[in-house]
Design a protein around this motif. Structure first.
Motif, PDB file in Angstrom:
ATOM      1  N   TRP A 105     -54.500 -88.379  57.852  1.00 64.81           N
ATOM      2  CA  TRP A 105     -53.725 -89.551  58.642  1.00 64.81           C
ATOM      3  C   TRP A 105     -54.423 -90.800  58.193  1.00 64.81           C
ATOM      4  O   TRP A 105     -53.723 -91.926  58.118  1.00 64.81           O
ATOM      5  CB  TRP A 105     -53.487 -89.365  59.847  1.00 64.81           C
ATOM      6  N   ALA A 123     -53.622 -91.589  54.724  1.00 67.63           N
ATOM      7  CA  ALA A 123     -52.024 -92.059  54.687  1.00 67.63           C
ATOM      8  C   ALA A 123     -51.892 -93.426  55.286  1.00 67.63           C
ATOM      9  O   ALA A 123     -51.065 -94.146  54.617  1.00 67.63           O
ATOM     10  CB  ALA A 123     -51.262 -91.089  55.388  1.00 67.63           C
ATOM     11  N   ARG A 124     -52.470 -93.957  56.113  1.00 70.41           N
ATOM     12  CA  ARG A 124     -52.535 -95.127  56.659  1.00 70.41           C
ATOM     13  C   ARG A 124     -53.077 -96.214  55.780  1.00 70.41           C
ATOM     14  O   ARG A 124     -52.407 -97.212  55.847  1.00 70.41           O
ATOM     15  CB  ARG A 124     -53.364 -95.228  58.057  1.00 70.41           C
ATOM     16  N   VAL A 162     -53.001 -95.976  52.516  1.00 69.81           N
ATOM     17  CA  VAL A 162     -52.113 -96.271  51.559  1.00 69.81           C
ATOM     18  C   VAL A 162     -50.971 -97.053  51.995  1.00 69.81           C
ATOM     19  O   VAL A 162     -50.403 -97.872  51.389  1.00 69.81           O
ATOM     20  CB  VAL A 162     -51.885 -94.927  51.039  1.00 69.81           C
ATOM     21  N   GLU A 163     -50.455 -96.639  53.356  1.00 66.29           N
ATOM     22  CA  GLU A 163     -49.275 -97.480  53.744  1.00 66.29           C
ATOM     23  C   GLU A 163     -49.496 -98.955  53.958  1.00 66.29           C
ATOM     24  O   GLU A 163     -48.832 -99.811  53.330  1.00 66.29           O
ATOM     25  CB  GLU A 163     -48.892 -96.715  55.235  1.00 66.29           C
ATOM     26  N   ASN A 164     -50.523 -99.223  54.444  1.00 62.25           N
ATOM     27  CA  ASN A 164     -51.121-100.407  54.554  1.00 62.25           C
ATOM     28  C   ASN A 164     -51.489-101.441  53.398  1.00 62.25           C
ATOM     29  O   ASN A 164     -50.895-102.458  53.099  1.00 62.25           O
ATOM     30  CB  ASN A 164     -52.443-100.716  55.496  1.00 62.25           C
ATOM     31  N   SER A 165     -51.790-100.510  52.352  1.00 56.56           N
ATOM     32  CA  SER A 165     -52.098-101.033  51.098  1.00 56.56           C
ATOM     33  C   SER A 165     -50.936-101.534  50.409  1.00 56.56           C
ATOM     34  O   SER A 165     -50.678-102.567  49.537  1.00 56.56           O
ATOM     35  CB  SER A 165     -52.816-100.101  50.123  1.00 56.56           C
ATOM     36  N   GLN A 166     -49.679-100.690  50.468  1.00 53.08           N
ATOM     37  CA  GLN A 166     -48.535-100.995  49.909  1.00 53.08           C
ATOM     38  C   GLN A 166     -47.782-102.170  50.520  1.00 53.08           C
ATOM     39  O   GLN A 166     -47.080-102.826  50.028  1.00 53.08           O
ATOM     40  CB  GLN A 166     -47.884 -99.562  49.823  1.00 53.08           C
ATOM     41  N   LYS A 167     -48.118-102.327  51.870  1.00 56.11           N
ATOM     42  CA  LYS A 167     -47.473-103.329  52.613  1.00 56.11           C
ATOM     43  C   LYS A 167     -47.989-104.727  52.428  1.00 56.11           C
ATOM     44  O   LYS A 167     -47.369-105.641  52.483  1.00 56.11           O
ATOM     45  CB  LYS A 167     -47.419-102.966  54.245  1.00 56.11           C
ATOM     46  N   ASN A 201     -52.069 -96.847  45.959  1.00 61.21           N
ATOM     47  CA  ASN A 201     -51.919 -95.416  46.178  1.00 61.21           C
ATOM     48  C   ASN A 201     -52.906 -94.617  45.684  1.00 61.21           C
ATOM     49  O   ASN A 201     -53.803 -94.931  44.484  1.00 61.21           O
ATOM     50  CB  ASN A 201     -50.460 -95.049  45.465  1.00 61.21           C
ATOM     51  N   PRO A 232     -43.308 -95.170  45.250  1.00 63.95           N
ATOM     52  CA  PRO A 232     -42.898 -96.444  45.918  1.00 63.95           C
ATOM     53  C   PRO A 232     -42.484 -97.629  45.049  1.00 63.95           C
ATOM     54  O   PRO A 232     -42.084 -98.601  45.456  1.00 63.95           O
ATOM     55  CB  PRO A 232     -44.138 -96.869  46.634  1.00 63.95           C
TER      56      PRO A 232
END
Length: 162
Positions: free
Chosen positions: A3, A6-7, A9-14, A64, A90
């Motif tokens: 997690w 995953a978090r 990567v999520e923040n990096s893409q945002k 990513n 993405p």
């Protein structure tokens, strides 16, 4: 994937819109005893955890990343195609071009990415079965092959003496 990763990567893409995408592998050295410690004899640190990384070439930003956790029996396509498709997912349909080395480059991958409005540039070993028969060229010369929507350029940068 954990997690935490995953978090990340999520923040990096945002938080970032990349310009020039590139994919490669990275071995993070470790002496830990776990089932997915990888041995790579050609690296300075021989043992570590292997990651597949999508990075922006311009500022070295990592939007990513995926750890290699060993062979996945559920995967039906080759490893390079699978990893590239999952890392670039993405960014499908946005007109990106992805640069990579010969581990990832294949006609199958190029076709799949083209269907997703994404292109690739990469090196390929001339011994791959999907590549037309390699014809030695004069030094610093190029040949072009067109296979439907795909273009292949063969460039002779040096003579192979083996």
């Amino acid at each position: 994937m954990s997690w935490v990763l995953a978090r990340f990567v999520e923040n990096s893409q945002k938080c970032y819109i990349p310009e020039f995408l590139t994919i490669d592998e990275q071995l993070f050295p470790t002496k830990a005893q776990c089932r997915f410690t990888h041995y790579m004899p050609n690296k300075p640190d021989k043992f570590g955890i292997k990651f597949w990384i999508l990075a922006d070439l311009k500022n070295k930003y990592c939007p990513n990343i995926k750890p290699y956790l060993g062979k996945d029996e559920s995967r039906v396509e080759n490893l390079g195609t699978h990893e590239v498709m999952s890392l670039v997912e993405p960014y499908f349909g946005r007109g990106y071009n992805v640069t990579k080395n010969n581990v990832f480059t294949s006609v199958d991958l190029a076709t799949k990415l083209l269907q997703k409005k994404t292109s690739i540039v990469g090196t390929v070993k001339h011994s791959r079965k999907e590549i037309p028969a390699f014809i030695p060229l004069p030094l610093y010369d190029s040949n072009f092959y067109i296979n439907g929507p795909l273009n292949l350029v063969v460039y002779q940068a040096y003579y192979n003496t083996s």
